[in-house]
Design a protein around this motif. Structure first.
Motif, PDB file in Angstrom:
ATOM      1  N   PRO A  53       0.835  -1.198   0.000  1.00 38.90           N
ATOM      2  CA  PRO A  53       0.000   0.000   0.000  1.00 38.90           C
ATOM      3  C   PRO A  53       0.871   1.251   0.000  1.00 38.90           C
ATOM      4  N   VAL A  54       0.388   2.297  -0.675  1.00 40.65           N
ATOM      5  CA  VAL A  54       1.153   3.537  -0.813  1.00 40.65           C
ATOM      6  C   VAL A  54       0.275   4.715  -0.395  1.00 40.65           C
ATOM      7  N   LEU A  55       0.817   5.570   0.458  1.00 36.98           N
ATOM      8  CA  LEU A  55       0.181   6.842   0.783  1.00 36.98           C
ATOM      9  C   LEU A  55       0.949   7.895  -0.005  1.00 36.98           C
ATOM     10  N   LEU A  56       0.352   8.373  -1.093  1.00 35.78           N
ATOM     11  CA  LEU A  56       0.991   9.309  -2.023  1.00 35.78           C
ATOM     12  C   LEU A  56       0.506  10.718  -1.701  1.00 35.78           C
ATOM     13  N   PHE A 126      -3.740  12.697 -11.716  1.00 40.22           N
ATOM     14  CA  PHE A 126      -4.611  12.458 -10.577  1.00 40.22           C
ATOM     15  C   PHE A 126      -5.754  13.474 -10.500  1.00 40.22           C
ATOM     16  N   SER A 127      -5.970  14.226 -11.585  1.00 38.17           N
ATOM     17  CA  SER A 127      -7.074  15.194 -11.682  1.00 38.17           C
ATOM     18  C   SER A 127      -7.128  16.125 -10.472  1.00 38.17           C
ATOM     19  N   MET A 128      -5.992  16.747 -10.158  1.00 37.87           N
ATOM     20  CA  MET A 128      -5.873  17.612  -8.982  1.00 37.87           C
ATOM     21  C   MET A 128      -5.884  19.079  -9.359  1.00 37.87           C
ATOM     22  N   VAL A 129      -6.315  19.869  -8.410  1.00 41.54           N
ATOM     23  CA  VAL A 129      -6.166  21.319  -8.482  1.00 41.54           C
ATOM     24  C   VAL A 129      -5.593  21.734  -7.138  1.00 41.54           C
ATOM     25  N   GLY A 130      -4.369  22.256  -7.131  1.00 43.28           N
ATOM     26  CA  GLY A 130      -3.751  22.714  -5.887  1.00 43.28           C
ATOM     27  C   GLY A 130      -3.110  21.604  -5.079  1.00 43.28           C
ATOM     28  N   VAL A 131      -2.438  22.016  -4.025  1.00 38.22           N
ATOM     29  CA  VAL A 131      -1.782  21.110  -3.089  1.00 38.22           C
ATOM     30  C   VAL A 131      -2.107  21.578  -1.673  1.00 38.22           C
ATOM     31  N   PRO A 132      -2.070  20.701  -0.703  1.00 32.77           N
ATOM     32  CA  PRO A 132      -1.742  19.280  -0.776  1.00 32.77           C
ATOM     33  C   PRO A 132      -2.941  18.430  -1.194  1.00 32.77           C
ATOM     34  N   ASN A 133      -2.619  17.289  -1.757  1.00 36.01           N
ATOM     35  CA  ASN A 133      -3.572  16.234  -2.081  1.00 36.01           C
ATOM     36  C   ASN A 133      -2.907  14.922  -1.675  1.00 36.01           C
ATOM     37  N   THR A 134      -3.697  14.011  -1.140  1.00 35.80           N
ATOM     38  CA  THR A 134      -3.152  12.739  -0.680  1.00 35.80           C
ATOM     39  C   THR A 134      -4.042  11.607  -1.155  1.00 35.80           C
ATOM     40  N   PHE A 135      -3.403  10.500  -1.545  1.00 39.65           N
ATOM     41  CA  PHE A 135      -4.096   9.343  -2.094  1.00 39.65           C
ATOM     42  C   PHE A 135      -3.566   8.085  -1.415  1.00 39.65           C
ATOM     43  N   LEU A 136      -4.472   7.240  -0.937  1.00 40.30           N
ATOM     44  CA  LEU A 136      -4.080   5.930  -0.421  1.00 40.30           C
ATOM     45  C   LEU A 136      -4.364   4.918  -1.522  1.00 40.30           C
ATOM     46  N   ILE A 137      -3.314   4.221  -1.922  1.00 40.12           N
ATOM     47  CA  ILE A 137      -3.407   3.251  -3.011  1.00 40.12           C
ATOM     48  C   ILE A 137      -3.135   1.868  -2.427  1.00 40.12           C
ATOM     49  N   GLY A 138      -4.038   0.942  -2.669  1.00 37.50           N
ATOM     50  CA  GLY A 138      -3.894  -0.423  -2.152  1.00 37.50           C
ATOM     51  C   GLY A 138      -2.761  -1.170  -2.822  1.00 37.50           C
ATOM     52  N   ASP A 140      -2.863  -3.650  -4.554  1.00 35.45           N
ATOM     53  CA  ASP A 140      -3.216  -4.073  -5.909  1.00 35.45           C
ATOM     54  C   ASP A 140      -3.316  -2.908  -6.889  1.00 35.45           C
ATOM     55  N   GLY A 141      -3.007  -1.685  -6.432  1.00 36.43           N
ATOM     56  CA  GLY A 141      -3.028  -0.519  -7.301  1.00 36.43           C
ATOM     57  C   GLY A 141      -4.363   0.217  -7.337  1.00 36.43           C
ATOM     58  N   THR A 142      -5.317  -0.203  -6.524  1.00 34.75           N
ATOM     59  CA  THR A 142      -6.629   0.449  -6.481  1.00 34.75           C
ATOM     60  C   THR A 142      -6.590   1.662  -5.564  1.00 34.75           C
ATOM     61  N   LEU A 143      -7.203   2.749  -5.998  1.00 32.14           N
ATOM     62  CA  LEU A 143      -7.292   3.947  -5.170  1.00 32.14           C
ATOM     63  C   LEU A 143      -8.323   3.694  -4.075  1.00 32.14           C
ATOM     64  N   LEU A 144      -7.872   3.763  -2.814  1.00 33.54           N
ATOM     65  CA  LEU A 144      -8.729   3.461  -1.672  1.00 33.54           C
ATOM     66  C   LEU A 144      -9.294   4.709  -0.999  1.00 33.54           C
ATOM     67  N   TRP A 145      -8.587   5.851  -1.136  1.00 34.97           N
ATOM     68  CA  TRP A 145      -8.959   7.054  -0.390  1.00 34.97           C
ATOM     69  C   TRP A 145      -8.258   8.233  -1.023  1.00 34.97           C
ATOM     70  N   LYS A 146      -8.920   9.385  -1.010  1.00 32.13           N
ATOM     71  CA  LYS A 146      -8.246  10.602  -1.469  1.00 32.13           C
ATOM     72  C   LYS A 146      -8.706  11.766  -0.622  1.00 32.13           C
ATOM     73  N   LYS A 147      -7.818  12.729  -0.468  1.00 34.53           N
ATOM     74  CA  LYS A 147      -8.094  13.896   0.362  1.00 34.53           C
ATOM     75  C   LYS A 147      -7.487  15.120  -0.290  1.00 34.53           C
ATOM     76  N   VAL A 148      -8.286  16.164  -0.370  1.00 32.62           N
ATOM     77  CA  VAL A 148      -7.808  17.475  -0.791  1.00 32.62           C
ATOM     78  C   VAL A 148      -7.612  18.264   0.489  1.00 32.62           C
ATOM     79  N   GLY A 149      -6.411  18.796   0.684  1.00 35.20           N
ATOM     80  CA  GLY A 149      -6.098  19.513   1.919  1.00 35.20           C
ATOM     81  C   GLY A 149      -5.186  18.679   2.796  1.00 35.20           C
ATOM     82  N   PRO A 150      -4.793  19.249   3.933  1.00 32.97           N
ATOM     83  CA  PRO A 150      -3.828  18.572   4.803  1.00 32.97           C
ATOM     84  C   PRO A 150      -4.360  17.280   5.419  1.00 32.97           C
ATOM     85  N   VAL A 151      -3.468  16.330   5.568  1.00 34.05           N
ATOM     86  CA  VAL A 151      -3.751  15.048   6.210  1.00 34.05           C
ATOM     87  C   VAL A 151      -3.526  15.208   7.709  1.00 34.05           C
ATOM     88  N   HIS A 152      -4.318  14.482   8.484  1.00 30.33           N
ATOM     89  CA  HIS A 152      -4.161  14.451   9.940  1.00 30.33           C
ATOM     90  C   HIS A 152      -3.878  13.012  10.358  1.00 30.33           C
TER      91      HIS A 152
END
Length: 169
Positions: A53-56, A126-138, A140-152
């Motif tokens: 899994p990758v937290l990008l 990743f079809s983003m506008v601005g930063v930060p953006n974060t994506f959790l990828i399983g 198997d390469g499937t996108l599991l979660w995405k967040k626009v804005g800071p991660v906590h």
């Protein structure tokens, strides 16, 4: 009349900045086949990390919210990295800013991987506008979660999804 054309164009542009069209980046769909460069100059990709899994996280040194979220990303890296999570920060700073990126990493105690993307390919893929953006990828390469804005680090939804994505112990 000219004002109406300008307003119409603005509405079209704003609409384009909304949710990604079907078949693009969406939770439950495969993550894009993203390729970047590591600080030492080598090329790397999400495909190279398949099986883990990758937290990008996409950020920039000049971004205030990005700076504020670094301790959370570092905490997640330290907690879940030994169990298989790969935390990757993708800097969209200019190519000439590599030394500033290294200094930023040292100043903020960043020990997770940092990839460089001065051309901003990650933002279009990743079809983003601005930063930060974060994506959790399983794994198997499937996108599991995405967040626009800071991660906590205390985000229960993110932590639960990370736990589910890690190999059984």
């Amino acid at each position: 009349m000219r004002m109406m054309k300008v307003l119409s164009a603005a509405v079209v542009l704003l609409a384009a900045c909304g949710d990604a069209p079907p078949g693009t980046v969406a939770v439950g769909k495969p993550a894009p086949p993203y390729v970047a460069q590591v600080l030492d100059g080598d090329r790397t990709s999400l495909a190279d990390l398949q099986g883990r899994p990758v937290l990008l996280n996409v950020w920039a040194t000049w971004c205030g919210p990005c700076q504020k979220e670094i301790p959370a990303l570092e905490a997640l890296h330290r907690e879940y990295g030994p169990r298989g999570l790969r935390v990757v920060g993708v800097s969209i700073d200019q190519a000439s800013e590599q030394q500033a990126i290294r200094e930023f990493m040292q100043e903020h105690g960043v020990s997770f991987d940092v990839w460089l993307d001065p051309s901003g390919d990650v933002t279009s893929q990743f079809s983003m506008v601005g930063v930060p953006n974060t994506f959790l990828i399983g794994a198997d390469g499937t996108l599991l979660w995405k967040k626009v804005g800071p991660v906590h680090a205390t985000d229960n939804e993110l932590r639960g999804l990370i736990e589910k994505s890690l190999p059984a112990t």
